[in-house]
Each structure stands twice: as C-alpha cells, then as structure tokens.
Design a protein around this motif. Structure first.
Motif, PDB file in Angstrom:
ATOM      1  N   MET A 152      24.235  17.755 -19.469  1.00  0.00           N
ATOM      2  CA  MET A 152      24.762  16.753 -18.550  1.00  0.00           C
ATOM      3  C   MET A 152      25.398  15.629 -19.361  1.00  0.00           C
ATOM      4  SD  MET A 152      22.859  14.666 -15.500  1.00  0.00           S
ATOM      5  CE  MET A 152      22.773  16.159 -14.515  1.00  0.00           C
ATOM      6  N   ARG A 153      26.638  15.312 -19.025  1.00  0.00           N
ATOM      7  CA  ARG A 153      27.385  14.277 -19.753  1.00  0.00           C
ATOM      8  C   ARG A 153      27.184  12.927 -19.067  1.00  0.00           C
ATOM      9  NH1 ARG A 153      31.616  14.289 -23.352  1.00  0.00           N
ATOM     10  NH2 ARG A 153      31.539  16.566 -23.328  1.00  0.00           N
ATOM     11  N   LEU A 154      26.634  11.956 -19.819  1.00  0.00           N
ATOM     12  CA  LEU A 154      26.387  10.624 -19.272  1.00  0.00           C
ATOM     13  C   LEU A 154      27.591   9.731 -19.531  1.00  0.00           C
ATOM     14  CD1 LEU A 154      24.378   8.607 -17.975  1.00  0.00           C
ATOM     15  CD2 LEU A 154      23.628   8.055 -20.295  1.00  0.00           C
ATOM     16  N   ILE A 155      28.088   9.089 -18.461  1.00  0.00           N
ATOM     17  CA  ILE A 155      29.229   8.176 -18.548  1.00  0.00           C
ATOM     18  C   ILE A 155      28.756   6.814 -18.065  1.00  0.00           C
ATOM     19  CG2 ILE A 155      31.572   7.679 -17.755  1.00  0.00           C
ATOM     20  CD1 ILE A 155      31.920  10.679 -17.260  1.00  0.00           C
ATOM     21  N   ARG A 156      28.753   5.822 -18.956  1.00  0.00           N
ATOM     22  CA  ARG A 156      28.276   4.481 -18.609  1.00  0.00           C
ATOM     23  C   ARG A 156      29.425   3.656 -18.074  1.00  0.00           C
ATOM     24  NH1 ARG A 156      25.900   6.095 -23.318  1.00  0.00           N
ATOM     25  NH2 ARG A 156      23.621   6.055 -23.418  1.00  0.00           N
ATOM     26  N   LEU A 157      29.234   3.066 -16.907  1.00  0.00           N
ATOM     27  CA  LEU A 157      30.270   2.218 -16.303  1.00  0.00           C
ATOM     28  C   LEU A 157      29.732   0.793 -16.236  1.00  0.00           C
ATOM     29  CD1 LEU A 157      31.483   4.704 -13.550  1.00  0.00           C
ATOM     30  CD2 LEU A 157      32.508   4.249 -15.780  1.00  0.00           C
ATOM     31  N   ALA A 158      29.543   0.231 -15.044  1.00  0.00           N
ATOM     32  CA  ALA A 158      29.056  -1.149 -14.914  1.00  0.00           C
ATOM     33  C   ALA A 158      27.572  -1.220 -15.241  1.00  0.00           C
ATOM     34  CB  ALA A 158      29.310  -1.646 -13.490  1.00  0.00           C
ATOM     35  N   PRO A 159      27.078  -2.420 -15.620  1.00  0.00           N
ATOM     36  CA  PRO A 159      25.626  -2.583 -15.830  1.00  0.00           C
ATOM     37  C   PRO A 159      24.875  -2.242 -14.549  1.00  0.00           C
ATOM     38  CG  PRO A 159      26.826  -4.478 -16.695  1.00  0.00           C
ATOM     39  CD  PRO A 159      27.834  -3.660 -15.920  1.00  0.00           C
ATOM     40  N   ARG A 206      18.764   5.800 -17.058  1.00  0.00           N
ATOM     41  CA  ARG A 206      19.783   6.208 -18.035  1.00  0.00           C
ATOM     42  C   ARG A 206      19.174   7.072 -19.130  1.00  0.00           C
ATOM     43  NH1 ARG A 206      20.856   5.089 -22.824  1.00  0.00           N
ATOM     44  NH2 ARG A 206      19.256   3.493 -22.895  1.00  0.00           N
ATOM     45  N   ALA A 207      17.993   6.660 -19.635  1.00  0.00           N
ATOM     46  CA  ALA A 207      17.364   7.424 -20.703  1.00  0.00           C
ATOM     47  C   ALA A 207      16.974   8.824 -20.226  1.00  0.00           C
ATOM     48  CB  ALA A 207      16.138   6.679 -21.221  1.00  0.00           C
ATOM     49  N   ALA A 208      16.479   8.926 -18.995  1.00  0.00           N
ATOM     50  CA  ALA A 208      16.084  10.240 -18.471  1.00  0.00           C
ATOM     51  C   ALA A 208      17.285  11.154 -18.327  1.00  0.00           C
ATOM     52  CB  ALA A 208      15.370  10.065 -17.129  1.00  0.00           C
ATOM     53  N   LEU A 209      18.399  10.617 -17.836  1.00  0.00           N
ATOM     54  CA  LEU A 209      19.596  11.439 -17.682  1.00  0.00           C
ATOM     55  C   LEU A 209      20.195  11.811 -19.040  1.00  0.00           C
ATOM     56  CD1 LEU A 209      21.261   9.576 -14.675  1.00  0.00           C
ATOM     57  CD2 LEU A 209      20.129  11.807 -14.630  1.00  0.00           C
ATOM     58  N   ALA A 210      20.172  10.864 -19.978  1.00  0.00           N
ATOM     59  CA  ALA A 210      20.710  11.151 -21.312  1.00  0.00           C
ATOM     60  C   ALA A 210      19.897  12.221 -22.016  1.00  0.00           C
ATOM     61  CB  ALA A 210      20.755   9.871 -22.149  1.00  0.00           C
ATOM     62  N   SER A 211      18.590  12.262 -21.750  1.00  0.00           N
ATOM     63  CA  SER A 211      17.729  13.218 -22.439  1.00  0.00           C
ATOM     64  C   SER A 211      18.007  14.654 -22.031  1.00  0.00           C
ATOM     65  CB  SER A 211      16.258  12.890 -22.151  1.00  0.00           C
ATOM     66  OG  SER A 211      15.942  13.160 -20.802  1.00  0.00           O
ATOM     67  N   LEU A 212      18.724  14.869 -20.921  1.00  0.00           N
ATOM     68  CA  LEU A 212      19.020  16.233 -20.496  1.00  0.00           C
ATOM     69  C   LEU A 212      20.063  16.889 -21.384  1.00  0.00           C
ATOM     70  CD1 LEU A 212      19.014  15.746 -16.622  1.00  0.00           C
ATOM     71  CD2 LEU A 212      17.154  16.456 -18.109  1.00  0.00           C
ATOM     72  N   GLY A 213      20.822  16.095 -22.145  1.00  0.00           N
ATOM     73  CA  GLY A 213      21.749  16.657 -23.123  1.00  0.00           C
ATOM     74  C   GLY A 213      23.018  17.209 -22.500  1.00  0.00           C
ATOM     75  N   HIS A 214      24.053  17.365 -23.351  1.00  0.00           N
ATOM     76  CA  HIS A 214      25.325  17.903 -22.885  1.00  0.00           C
ATOM     77  C   HIS A 214      25.211  19.399 -22.628  1.00  0.00           C
ATOM     78  CE1 HIS A 214      28.074  14.488 -24.613  1.00  0.00           C
ATOM     79  NE2 HIS A 214      27.165  14.057 -23.761  1.00  0.00           N
ATOM     80  N   GLY A 215      26.106  19.895 -21.764  1.00  0.00           N
ATOM     81  CA  GLY A 215      26.178  21.326 -21.524  1.00  0.00           C
ATOM     82  C   GLY A 215      25.214  21.790 -20.459  1.00  0.00           C
ATOM     83  N   THR A 216      25.211  23.110 -20.243  1.00  0.00           N
ATOM     84  CA  THR A 216      24.435  23.713 -19.159  1.00  0.00           C
ATOM     85  C   THR A 216      23.078  24.225 -19.617  1.00  0.00           C
ATOM     86  OG1 THR A 216      25.535  25.826 -19.592  1.00  0.00           O
ATOM     87  CG2 THR A 216      26.516  24.391 -17.918  1.00  0.00           C
ATOM     88  N   GLY A 217      22.659  23.870 -20.835  1.00  0.00           N
ATOM     89  CA  GLY A 217      21.372  24.353 -21.320  1.00  0.00           C
ATOM     90  C   GLY A 217      20.228  23.940 -20.419  1.00  0.00           C
TER      91      GLY A 217
END
Length: 434
Positions: free
Chosen positions: A1-8, A18-29
């Motif tokens: 999953m690609r995390l895109i940061r926009l407004a605070p 944000r940390a939980a979503l970032a931990s899922l990593g890029h791609g479909t793994g």
C-alpha cells in the motif's frame, strides 16, 4: 500500500493511523492500494485522517480521540460508549463519539458513489490514544463500519473485512476518484498503480459487423422524386460472409481414430482399459519432527528485502539499515493433543551488530514484528490463526536473527503458556524449506 501524505491530520491518533498504514508496505504483498493521509474532498469542511483506495473497495478512515487510554472500549455505533466500564461524557452529558464521524463518512461515501457507483465503501473509526481491546456489538460487525485502535494488525483486519468488492478496480477508476476527492494529490504513474493491484483499464471492444443489410430511409407516399427521396449517400453493401467451416465431423473422426489406436494397443498388451483416474491431489507435506513435535509446512519463501514485510518500529529500523535477506515460514505444530500455528522469520545482515540491535528492538513489546507469511499470503486453512497473545522467542547466531511466534489455532493463547513457549523454543531449530 502506497502512503501519500497531504494535509496535516486533525486527530491526535492520526500519527498511529499513518504508522499503521505505512507498515503495510508498498505492493500487493499485504493489501495493495493507495492511502491518502489528510485529504479534504472538495466541498467538504472535514479533513479525513485517511482515504484508503484498495483494488477491492474504498475505506474512509476518521480518527476519534478519547479522553484517556483504555484497556477495554465498548463502542456501539448507536448507544453509549464506555471506557473500562465508565460512560464517556462531555460537559456532564453521556456521548457517543461516533455520531459526527459517521455523519461525515456518510457524506463522503455518497460523493464516492456519485463518481463510481458500483464500488464497495466502508468506514474505519480509529480510536486512541491507546485501547487494548475494542468491543463492537455483533450486529454492528455485520455492517460496513469498524472501530479499531490503529495498529498494523487491526488495520489489516479492517481492510480485509470491509474491502470485499468482487472485481478489482481499474487504474482509470482510481484516477477518477483521485480527481474527484483529492485533486491536489501528486500524480501516481500507471505502473505504480498496477504494482498496487489495480488492473489496467481496457478500451471498449467495437461491435463486430452483423452482415445484415443497412436500412435506408423511404420517401413518404406522394413525395416528388428528387434529392429528398434519395438516400443521403451510396447504399452500404453488406460484407460478404464466407460459409463457416464446420470442424465437428473432422474432430469426431480424429477422436474415433484415437480410440481405435488405443483399443489396438490395449488388445496387443492384454490389458483391459481402466476408467480414467482423477489427477492426484497435492500431498500433505511430510512433518518435520523436532523434540517430539511435528512441524508441517503451510508456506515458505525467501525475500531479498526485509522492511516491506515488517511492521512498526521494526520496519522503520529495517528501512534505515537494510538487510541481506529474509526467509519466512509458517507451520502447524501438533503438540499435547492440540494444534498450534508457528511463524518463523530468519533475517540475515552484513554485520552481527545489526542482528543484535534488531533483536533488542524486536524483543521490546509493541515495537512491531515481521508479518507472518501464511497470513499475508492467505495460505492458512480455516480457522486461520491471528497470533493474538502468542508466545515469542528470538535468537541470534552471528549475523543471523531468528524470530518465532506461536499461538493456538481455534482457541485463545497467552504469551506465557508453557506449551506454546516450549513449541516456540523448539522452532528455533526447525529448518526452513528452500
């Protein structure tokens, strides 16, 4: 999953989201998709903590800040919320903190469906600063809203239960959603969208000609001859159609010849023809027995990189330091009349110091983990383990670090369960296939 940061993000719990979503990593793994953190859809006054667009659906994530941490939160969508048995109050009045976020989610969901009406849309209410356990009524769990404290595991479970569309979303649908909901988001290239599990948009297929003559307008009765009675152009000629070649007789003849040859061969060998047997099923892998415990492989693989398959602080550390390789294996273990799930991760580093440093971090409760391979690849038979309350052990050998988690299958687990601890300790010597 690609995390895109926009407004605070507005909620205090937003950093955990944000940390939980970032931990899922890029791609479909793990899941795939895009997560837009801090997005405010046009004509909406509320900034969402996240908008998650997965190949199987769209999730609206809204943070709900609680006054204090809680061990147990009772969170019905309609009715009184209770923290450790005490009603949540504001200004002396009992409140349900879900009321306003759900109203916001309803408006955003309507906007999503106005762009792509056939999408699955769900809502995640992320509560914090910390909640060990969230209780939702069973009737609420059948709907499209989940209340969770945002960890990698809980967010993954919520995504899996809510994003359940039948067909994967196309890259064209994703771009339409981004234009409508986050026009200021940076462009995501086509190959990046496909890497996250979205399928390439297919152009419409032109209809094949039917070969039927094209009708032409007929002048009304009594109309004078002239241009008004003539067709607007030369009359189209129906394309010629060659007779279709019928292959059925030829196929039947070939089949009969094949049967005749087979009969002759069998007659010459003196053997009677036997009924066709179904292809053999995949045999169950042979167990690997260590200290009286049978370990049966569920899944095993190797990876060149470690960080995409980790969570939390462990993932952050691996993103900084890198690794020389990762092998993971998932096993079932038959022990003392029960069945346990065993997750093993073996990380290799260039220097022994790196392995020791990561072991110290991994041994710290709440610092993250290496994702179980069987869970990430959906290879566990039902009921699948969730590794909640699992026993954990680790060991370093030079520049190699081995991490093991063990939990019961189909029954609760505790980290200090003697049988689980013994199984985990034994798994430190189980070889990984491949």
């Amino acid at each position: 999953m690609r995390l895109i940061r926009l407004a605070p993000q507005p909620a205090t719990v937003a950093e955990d989201i944000r940390a939980a979503l970032a931990s899922l990593g890029h791609g479909t793994g793990v899941t795939g998709g895009l997560a837009l953190a801090g997005v405010r859809p046009p004509e909406h006054s509320t900034t969402l903590d996240a908008l998650v667009i997965t190949p199987r659906g769209v999730l609206i994530v809204i943070g709900v800040d609680l006054p204090d941490p809680a061990m147990r939160l009772e969170a019905p969508l309609r009715g009184q919320w209770k923290s450790d048995g005490w009603p949540l109050v504001r200004g002396g009045d009992a409140v349900n903190p879900a009321t306003e976020p759900l109203a916001t989610a309803t408006r955003v969901a309507a906007r999503i469906r106005s762009v792509q009406g056939d999408l699955t849309v769900g809502t995640i209410l992320a509560v914090g600063p910390f909640v060990q356990a969230v209780d939702q009524p069973a009737t609420d769990l059948t709907g499209d809203v989940r209340v969770v404290h945002p960890t990698a595991t809980s967010m993954l479970a919520a995504v899996a239960s809510l994003a359940t569309g039948t067909n994967p979303m196309s890259t064209g649908q994703v771009r339409a959603l981004l234009r409508a909901l986050a026009p200021g988001a940076p462009e995501v290239r086509e190959h990046e969208l496909r890497a996250e599990g979205f399928v390439e948009a297919q152009p419409p297929v032109p209809a094949e000609p039917t070969g039927q003559p094209v009708s032409t307008p007929v002048a009304p009765a009594g109309a004078p001859p002239g241009p008004t009675a003539a067709p607007p152009g030369p009359r189209p000629v129906a394309p010629s159609r060659k007779p279709a070649v019928r292959w059925l007789p030829i196929t039947a003849i070939a089949l009969l010849l094949g049967l005749l040859v087979t009969a002759i061969v069998l007659a010459a060998s003196g053997k009677e023809p036997t009924a066709e047997q179904p292809p053999p099923s995949n045999p169950t892998p042979a167990p690997h027995t260590v200290d009286g415990i049978d370990f049966v492989t569920v899944a095993a693989t190797g990876e060149p990189d470690c960080a995409p398959h980790a969570t939390g602080d462990v993932q952050a550390r691996l993103s900084e330091t890198g690794c020389a390789g990762l092998r993971r294996g998932s096993f079932t273990a038959s022990v003392e009349g029960g069945k346990a799930a065993v997750s093993i991760a073996v990380l290799r580093f260039a220097e022994p110091e790196r392995a020791s440093e990561l072991r110290k971090l991994s041994d710290t409760p709440g610092s993250g983990a290496i994702l179980d391979l069987g869970t990430a690849s959906d290879r566990w038979p039902q009921p699948a383990p969730d590794f909640a309350g699992s026993a954990y052990v680790s060991r370093t050998e030079g520049a190699t670090l081995r991490l093991v988690q063990v939990s019961w299958i189909g029954r609760p687990s505790t980290p200090d369960d003697p049988t689980l601890v013994r199984t985990a300790t034994t798994a430190l010597t189980v070889p990984l296939p491949g």
